[in-house]
Design a protein around this motif. Structure first.
Motif, mmCIF file in Angstrom:
data_model
loop_
_atom_site.group_PDB
_atom_site.id
_atom_site.type_symbol
_atom_site.label_atom_id
_atom_site.label_comp_id
_atom_site.label_asym_id
_atom_site.label_seq_id
_atom_site.Cartn_x
_atom_site.Cartn_y
_atom_site.Cartn_z
ATOM 1 N N ARG A 264 0.815 -1.216 0.000
ATOM 2 C CA ARG A 264 0.000 0.000 0.000
ATOM 3 C C ARG A 264 0.854 1.276 0.000
ATOM 4 N NH1 ARG A 264 -3.152 -3.802 -0.318
ATOM 5 N NH2 ARG A 264 -5.287 -3.861 0.471
ATOM 6 N N PHE A 265 2.088 1.184 0.453
ATOM 7 C CA PHE A 265 2.958 2.363 0.505
ATOM 8 C C PHE A 265 4.400 1.885 0.519
ATOM 9 C CE2 PHE A 265 2.239 1.027 4.820
ATOM 10 C CZ PHE A 265 3.482 1.137 5.412
ATOM 11 N N GLY A 266 5.326 2.814 0.288
ATOM 12 C CA GLY A 266 6.741 2.485 0.337
ATOM 13 C C GLY A 266 7.523 3.608 0.978
ATOM 14 N N GLY A 267 8.766 3.323 1.329
ATOM 15 C CA GLY A 267 9.658 4.341 1.881
ATOM 16 C C GLY A 267 9.637 4.387 3.388
ATOM 17 N N SER A 268 10.832 4.365 3.997
ATOM 18 C CA SER A 268 10.925 4.351 5.459
ATOM 19 C C SER A 268 10.379 5.652 6.074
ATOM 20 C CB SER A 268 12.372 4.124 5.894
ATOM 21 O OG SER A 268 13.244 5.028 5.253
ATOM 22 N N GLU A 320 15.464 -0.992 1.305
ATOM 23 C CA GLU A 320 16.330 -0.005 1.988
ATOM 24 C C GLU A 320 17.209 -0.674 3.051
ATOM 25 O OE1 GLU A 320 14.374 3.764 3.222
ATOM 26 O OE2 GLU A 320 12.600 2.992 2.194
ATOM 27 N N ASP A 321 17.771 -1.829 2.709
ATOM 28 C CA ASP A 321 18.647 -2.552 3.642
ATOM 29 C C ASP A 321 17.963 -2.867 4.978
ATOM 30 O OD1 ASP A 321 21.101 -2.902 2.176
ATOM 31 O OD2 ASP A 321 21.379 -0.736 2.322
ATOM 32 N N GLY A 322 16.656 -3.046 4.955
ATOM 33 C CA GLY A 322 15.933 -3.377 6.180
ATOM 34 C C GLY A 322 15.316 -2.183 6.880
ATOM 35 N N LEU A 323 15.685 -0.984 6.456
ATOM 36 C CA LEU A 323 15.175 0.216 7.137
ATOM 37 C C LEU A 323 13.665 0.366 6.967
ATOM 38 C CD1 LEU A 323 15.892 2.690 8.842
ATOM 39 C CD2 LEU A 323 16.301 3.954 6.703
ATOM 40 N N TYR A 371 19.777 -10.528 -1.054
ATOM 41 C CA TYR A 371 20.007 -9.686 0.125
ATOM 42 C C TYR A 371 21.396 -9.032 0.130
ATOM 43 C CZ TYR A 371 15.930 -12.049 2.302
ATOM 44 O OH TYR A 371 14.689 -12.556 2.607
ATOM 45 N N SER A 372 22.194 -9.246 -0.903
ATOM 46 C CA SER A 372 23.541 -8.668 -0.926
ATOM 47 C C SER A 372 23.487 -7.168 -0.612
ATOM 48 C CB SER A 372 24.181 -8.848 -2.304
ATOM 49 O OG SER A 372 24.259 -10.211 -2.634
ATOM 50 N N PRO A 373 24.470 -6.655 0.125
ATOM 51 C CA PRO A 373 25.690 -7.305 0.610
ATOM 52 C C PRO A 373 25.507 -8.040 1.940
ATOM 53 C CG PRO A 373 25.728 -5.012 1.235
ATOM 54 C CD PRO A 373 24.432 -5.221 0.492
ATOM 55 N N LEU A 380 15.983 -12.256 9.145
ATOM 56 C CA LEU A 380 15.642 -13.003 10.362
ATOM 57 C C LEU A 380 16.263 -12.322 11.580
ATOM 58 C CD1 LEU A 380 16.109 -16.648 9.029
ATOM 59 C CD2 LEU A 380 13.941 -15.541 9.623
ATOM 60 N N ARG A 381 17.523 -11.901 11.442
ATOM 61 C CA ARG A 381 18.168 -11.197 12.556
ATOM 62 C C ARG A 381 17.450 -9.881 12.844
ATOM 63 N NH1 ARG A 381 23.382 -9.681 11.005
ATOM 64 N NH2 ARG A 381 23.302 -10.713 8.987
ATOM 65 N N LEU A 382 17.017 -9.191 11.798
ATOM 66 C CA LEU A 382 16.298 -7.932 11.998
ATOM 67 C C LEU A 382 14.966 -8.178 12.720
ATOM 68 C CD1 LEU A 382 16.141 -4.897 11.625
ATOM 69 C CD2 LEU A 382 15.287 -5.271 9.300
#
Length: 404
Positions: A264-268, A320-323, A371-373, A380-382
């Motif tokens: 429905r939306f994107g961006g941290s 965004e690398d998990g952000l 998921y690189s890098p 899972l860790r996040l």
């Protein structure tokens, strides 16, 4: 009965994930072919693929590897897994325990199991095996699970078939007596997804109300708490939601709701803004009516391969690398939420999975994300860090936590 597992004793302070368990291969015994690996025209070959990420192969035992016609850069055959293999599901639950995901909502598509799919005679026993493996693995690894019925595609006046399915599941698996089956308000929790969407559903709010009444009040098969999967804009009855006040009446009869925000939306930054703008007023509405609120967070979104016929976009909502995932969790926590639903654990079709995927996907005619890098266990860790944040062990910061 045995004592309820801590993971299954209520939702507060916990992080759950949605679990599809819907991947099948031609040689796994299901008879379903390349289920959910394939495109809509039933192909799974280079150039025609239904997933935007490739599953991690590194931990699969020989009997869990299903060869494909795809090749890695070094020329080796690329393998996938099947959800029909108990060792694979058990490993997924091992990861949940290892990384700090409290349990899953097992998606059960009503159309598939009650006779309205052209392969229902195969899908029902196959889906029931998944229930069996999830039940075993949840108990083995002390994780929680609950059934989430997805009503999408159900015809008018046919929800009694869902009641019958639940009765059969009870007789076969005694779910509501299971120590690993998720409780909410000291009752086994049933999730019903697809209530109030304005996408032309044939079943009515009255039919849903009757189904809720069955799960709550049936003398033999009831006694359950109800979580409803509702549209993003359920409170204001706009955008993705039916403009019908009766939806609020149905919601008030439930114990908890899960607004569906995937895609429905994107961006941290947007995710953080949505806290005060949507999540907080949602929670206040629910609190005023005695309902609990389970917010959703999704890591990103990509559905280019499976939905190529719809010109769907590759990496449509970047991670965004998990952000992006972290920001949704922070917005929920800061808005007063006490638990979180991560969509999804294993959903590679729309690229919303958090489980391990390969950073060495096949090369050639099909494109894949990875998921690189970061390492394959990054998300899972996040999720584990998000759980610590929900438990007050680390701060809900605008930026990603330092070490997770």
């Amino acid at each position: 009965g045995r004592e309820i597992l801590p993971a299954a004793d209520g939702m507060d302070g916990k992080v759950f994930a949605g679990y599809q368990g819907w991947y099948r291969t031609p040689t796994d015994g299901s008879g379903l072919g390349w289920e959910h690996y394939e495109t809509y025209d039933e192909q799974f070959v280079p150039g025609h693929v239904g997933i935007d990420y490739w599953p991690d192969e590194s931990e699969l035992t020989e009997s869990e590897k299903f060869a494909t016609t795809f090749k890695h850069a070094d020329g080796t055959i690329a393998n996938v897994f099947s959800s029909q293999h108990p060792a694979t599901i058990d490993r997924h639950f091992k990861w949940m325990r290892q990384y700090g995901i409290d349990g899953v909502f097992l998606q059960r598509f009503a159309v598939d199991v009650v006779g309205f799919h052209h392969q229902s005679d195969l899908l029902k026993p196959s889906n029931n095996r998944i229930v069996e493996y999830v039940q075993e693995s949840a108990n083995h690894h002390e994780r929680a699970y609950a059934i989430m019925y997805d009503l999408s595609g159900m015809p008018h006046k046919e929800l009694d078939r869902v009641k019958q399915d639940w009765q059969e599941l009870q007789r076969q698996f005694a779910l509501i007596q299971d120590p690993a089956y998720l409780r909410h308000r000291n009752k086994p929790l049933i999730a019903i997804w697809g209530i109030g969407f304005n996408d032309g559903r044939k079943y009515t709010l009255e039919e849903v109300a009757d189904l809720i009444d069955f799960f709550k009040n049936d003398p033999v098969y009831g006694g359950c708490s109800i979580l409803l999967g509702v549209p993003t804009y359920w409170r204001t009855l706009e955008n993705d939601t039916v403009a019908d006040e009766r939806l609020h009446t149905v919601i008030k009869s439930a114990d908890a709701i899960l607004p569906w925000t995937v895609g429905r939306f994107g961006g941290s930054e947007t995710a953080l803004q949505r806290g005060p703008e949507y999540v907080q007023p949602d929670i206040e509405w629910c609190a005023a009516h005695g309902i609990d609120y389970l917010p959703l967070a999704f890591p990103g979104f990509s559905w280019a391969n499976r939905y190529a016929h719809k010109n769907a976009k590759f990496d449509h909502i970047p991670r965004e690398d998990g952000l992006f995932l972290w920001a949704q969790a922070v917005a929920a926590k800061n808005s007063g939420a006490r638990s979180l639903y991560v969509a999804m654990f294993d959903e590679m079709d729309e690229g919303t999975q958090v489980f391990k995927v390969s950073n060495n996907p096949p090369v050639g005619a099909s494109r894949f994300l990875d998921y690189s890098p970061h390492r394959p266990d990054y998300y899972l860790r996040l999720c584990g860090a998000i759980r610590r944040m929900f438990r007050g062990q680390i701060a809900p910061t605008d930026s990603l936590p330092e070490h997770f």
